[in-house]
Design an enzyme around this catalytic site. Sequence first.
Site, PDB file in Angstrom:
ATOM      1  N   ASP A 251     -12.190  -3.107   4.264  1.00 52.90           N
ATOM      2  CA  ASP A 251     -13.233  -3.050   5.267  1.00 52.90           C
ATOM      3  C   ASP A 251     -13.908  -1.769   5.593  1.00 52.90           C
ATOM      4  O   ASP A 251     -14.680  -1.985   7.242  1.00 52.90           O
ATOM      5  CB  ASP A 251     -11.949  -3.088   6.921  1.00 52.90           C
ATOM      6  CG  ASP A 251     -11.588  -2.026   6.243  1.00 52.90           C
ATOM      7  OD1 ASP A 251     -11.253  -1.520   5.188  1.00 52.90           O
ATOM      8  OD2 ASP A 251      -9.485  -1.872   7.181  1.00 52.90           O
TER       9      ASP A 251
ATOM     10  N   ASP B 194      -8.584   2.386   2.561  1.00 55.53           N
ATOM     11  CA  ASP B 194      -9.047   1.316   3.476  1.00 55.53           C
ATOM     12  C   ASP B 194      -9.591   2.454   5.013  1.00 55.53           C
ATOM     13  O   ASP B 194      -9.396   3.006   4.799  1.00 55.53           O
ATOM     14  CB  ASP B 194      -7.780   1.066   3.775  1.00 55.53           C
ATOM     15  CG  ASP B 194      -8.109  -0.305   4.960  1.00 55.53           C
ATOM     16  OD1 ASP B 194      -7.300  -1.683   4.841  1.00 55.53           O
ATOM     17  OD2 ASP B 194      -8.056  -0.069   6.147  1.00 55.53           O
TER      18      ASP B 194
ATOM     19  N   HIS C 292      -9.774   2.446   7.631  1.00 56.14           N
ATOM     20  CA  HIS C 292      -8.291   2.753   8.658  1.00 56.14           C
ATOM     21  C   HIS C 292      -7.346   3.978   8.361  1.00 56.14           C
ATOM     22  O   HIS C 292      -7.178   3.649   6.660  1.00 56.14           O
ATOM     23  CB  HIS C 292      -7.651   1.670   9.584  1.00 56.14           C
ATOM     24  CG  HIS C 292      -9.117   0.823   9.675  1.00 56.14           C
ATOM     25  ND1 HIS C 292      -8.583  -0.169   9.392  1.00 56.14           N
ATOM     26  CD2 HIS C 292      -9.435   0.689  11.438  1.00 56.14           C
ATOM     27  CE1 HIS C 292     -10.018  -1.384   9.962  1.00 56.14           C
ATOM     28  NE2 HIS C 292     -10.203  -0.931  10.809  1.00 56.14           N
TER      29      HIS C 292
ATOM     30  N   HIS D  57      -0.561   0.876   8.201  1.00 56.74           N
ATOM     31  CA  HIS D  57      -0.260   0.774   9.578  1.00 56.74           C
ATOM     32  C   HIS D  57       1.437   0.803  10.404  1.00 56.74           C
ATOM     33  O   HIS D  57       1.850   1.510  10.963  1.00 56.74           O
ATOM     34  CB  HIS D  57      -0.909   0.127  10.277  1.00 56.74           C
ATOM     35  CG  HIS D  57      -2.852   0.504   9.944  1.00 56.74           C
ATOM     36  ND1 HIS D  57      -3.043   1.223  10.396  1.00 56.74           N
ATOM     37  CD2 HIS D  57      -3.251  -0.304  10.173  1.00 56.74           C
ATOM     38  CE1 HIS D  57      -4.128   0.969  10.120  1.00 56.74           C
ATOM     39  NE2 HIS D  57      -4.873   0.011   9.869  1.00 56.74           N
TER      40      HIS D  57
HETATM   41 ZN   LIG Z   1      -8.309  -1.404   7.002  1.00 53.42          ZN
END
Ligand SMILES: [Zn+2]
Length: 360
Positions: free
Chosen positions: A264, A177, A179, A140
């Site tokens: 996750d 991931d 996200h 991120h």
């Molecule tokens: Zn994540």
Amino acid sequence: MPESWSNKNPPLDPVRFAPGYVYDPIYLEHDTGAHPESAQRLDAIISDLDWKGIRKQCKNIPARPATMDELTTVHQSEYIARVEEYCRRGGGWWDADTRMSINSYKAALYAAGGSIAAVDAVLKGEVPCAYALIRPPGHHATANNAMGFCIFNNVAVAANCALKTYKMERVLILDFDVHHGNGTQEAFEHNPYVLYISMHQYPLFPGTGHLAETARGTGAGTAINIPLPAGCGDGEYKQVFDEIVVPATRRFKPEIILVSAGYDGHWADEQSNMRLTLEGYFHLTRVIQQMAEELCGGRIIFYLEGGYNLKVLTCAVNATFNIWLKENNFDDPFGLPRNSIKPHGVNELIAEVKRRHGLF
Ligand SMILES: [Zn+2]
């Protein structure tokens, strides 16, 4: 067009060499307090690898701090100085999600430098493949900001090393991931030499990763976003791999595969609403490994991103090493999902991504 890396270097025999890993106790000194992204995550992974006797079968790749020249391939020097100063003053909450402590700057420098050390070890042929067991995570982090538990973008810095130091021309970053890796996508938005493929729950933090985001300018088409609805599990991820990830990777012919590995999306992880199982992660990891062996001499590096259920995390990382050590087994104390969210529109989504990227 210069001769490709894969032609210059014969594939390594994956059986001959022990897999590598990057780890350094400095990563535990990024103290986030009561926070899902805590030092306990890496502590649990390392303890479990030792308990199972895996770490001693692998080669340690020493971590080191990234240099300013390396970091500024992704980050603005003003931002790097801002992080250093923030941590020197004791740290705190950088934003609502991201916490830093007095040693976080040093840990983040070593996470980025360890990521580069993994590239060096693989591309010098010291190890066939490697896992960068690092924190803080990175995908991120943008050019000028920390966010989503990330400070410096480890995988992006590593990809730039492969491009600049080793003159590679086709680097794949595969991000599973849950996200979207907004920072990684941004870093290579105008870069035709890096293909970024991300599958992620959408909408979810950070809100980016729509299928219409396909990169720009000379990099147009080199971001493939697969924004999945909540409730996707092993079947949907397998379909995404079969219909998008594998064909797109074969078409791109990467010279190395860098994986932003986050766990996750497991049904027991509280950061998402996906339904992946450990068996699902094991399958995806095996497919990624097979692609690396087929296309780039097995040159593959995993970078730890998210994954906040400690038991899921340890089992999934163990399973990856088991694949590399040719022990095709894995431990799954969790089994099938206990939630029953039904994903909607996955077939239509996959068809639209394939259409946009010419994958027929
Ligand atoms: Zn994540």
